[in-house]
Design an enzyme around this catalytic site. Sequence first.
Site, short mmCIF file in Angstrom:
data_model
loop_
_atom_site.label_atom_id
_atom_site.label_comp_id
_atom_site.label_asym_id
_atom_site.label_seq_id
_atom_site.Cartn_x
_atom_site.Cartn_y
_atom_site.Cartn_z
N CYS A 151 0.83 -1.21 0.00
CA CYS A 151 0.00 0.00 0.00
C CYS A 151 0.86 1.26 0.00
O CYS A 151 0.87 2.03 0.96
CB CYS A 151 -0.92 0.00 1.20
SG CYS A 151 -0.03 -0.33 2.71
N TYR A 159 22.10 -6.40 -3.47
CA TYR A 159 21.21 -5.44 -2.80
C TYR A 159 19.74 -5.74 -3.12
O TYR A 159 18.92 -4.84 -3.22
CB TYR A 159 21.58 -4.00 -3.16
CG TYR A 159 23.05 -3.71 -2.93
CD1 TYR A 159 23.56 -3.65 -1.63
CD2 TYR A 159 23.93 -3.55 -4.01
CE1 TYR A 159 24.91 -3.42 -1.42
CE2 TYR A 159 25.28 -3.33 -3.79
CZ TYR A 159 25.77 -3.26 -2.50
OH TYR A 159 27.10 -3.05 -2.28
#
Length: 401
Positions: free
Chosen positions: A328, A357
């Site tokens: 969200c 990463y």
Amino acid sequence: MIQFKTLAEKYDTPLYVYDFNIITENFNNLKNAFKARKSMLCYAVKANSNLSVLKHLASLGSGCDCVSIGEVNRALLAGVDRYKIIYSGVGKRDVEIKEALERDILMINLESEEEMYRVEQIAKDLNVTARISIRVNPNIDPKTHPYISTGLHESKFGVDLESAKKMYLYAHKSSALNPIGIHFHIGSQITETSPFKEASVIIADLLRSLKAINIDIKFFDIGGGIGIKYKDETPILLYDYAQAIFESLKGTDVTVLCEPGRYLVGNSGYLLTKVLYEKKNDKKRFVIIDAAMNDLIRPSLYGAYHDFELLDTSDEATSLVDIVGPICETGDFLAKDVLLPPVKHDDVIVFKSAGAYGFTMSSNYNSRPRVAEVALIDGEDRMIRARESFDDLIKLERDFL
Ligand code: LLP
């Protein structure tokens, strides 16, 4: 050809897959570029700290560059030789310094004067001599994303040349400190040789002036930062890079120490995802997938581009889409305004160059379990980290009510 579809079915998605043969190839290429001098590669664990990745690199002879005692312990657990482990980082807790000294690793990399006094005190308390290196900030612009530029004076990393000199003089006289290294790291994802060259010349000058006063530095640590191809970048030529460093070091006999992270693992990794559904409004087409910014945050955090492939389609790309996750946040996307053919539920989309990463920066945001990791070794797949369960998510929480 990697059988992504089979892997997605076998292990479910989202899923990280790393091809260990590519890691081997990258390691050998870099080691080879440095072959004209004594060199040591200390893999930057932060890029991908899975124990099997570390074990694999240890088997190739790699050392490790660590930024927390957790990373030091991972490296040791994976079988990396303690005398090939360095511990860097802008802030270290006393207990971390103590543990690093007790582990007797190669050296601790100091990033401030105050840190030097802490390390000295703790070494005295333990009755040991701390081998140290100092991270010097050469004030060079690496011409990369500002969040991953570290060699400019406005960044929090390292100390300037003058302070470094004073620190070396102090450390040289201290009975509890033994300065054996000099270090710089100017940034990450660098695609030009010149910033490395400029930095190296500056730090090599300092090295020479230290030698002149009998401070005998053994390791010239050039940090990491070698960029890889995500989209249309042209990576530096490793040979040119090594030569530029060697050039600056003429007449010295230091060991060149390099701390590659992304270069070794970045292009070995893939994030496999599945399409949940697609939706359109009058402005945009969205493809919603099962992976999100918590799994791969680089696009959201740096606007980074990860190339991708929609499997099993011969359709032409039709229109621009945002490939987004279920989180969200408006910033939750893995690709923005990219061309994609029509998709259907359960289609597999593979994001590339996700080995560095990726998983290490993933989180449990929105109570999403972290995904599984799989290694490909000579084409054979092995799970190297299981998918987290709901129980994993809540296991450290206590009921106070
Ligand atoms: N040495 C030091 C002291 C570092 O700080 C780093 C990375 C490395 C070596 C390895 O750098 P590499 O060879 O991987 O460029 N999360 C960002 C990258 C942050 C890099 C932090 N330091 C990204 O996803 O692009």
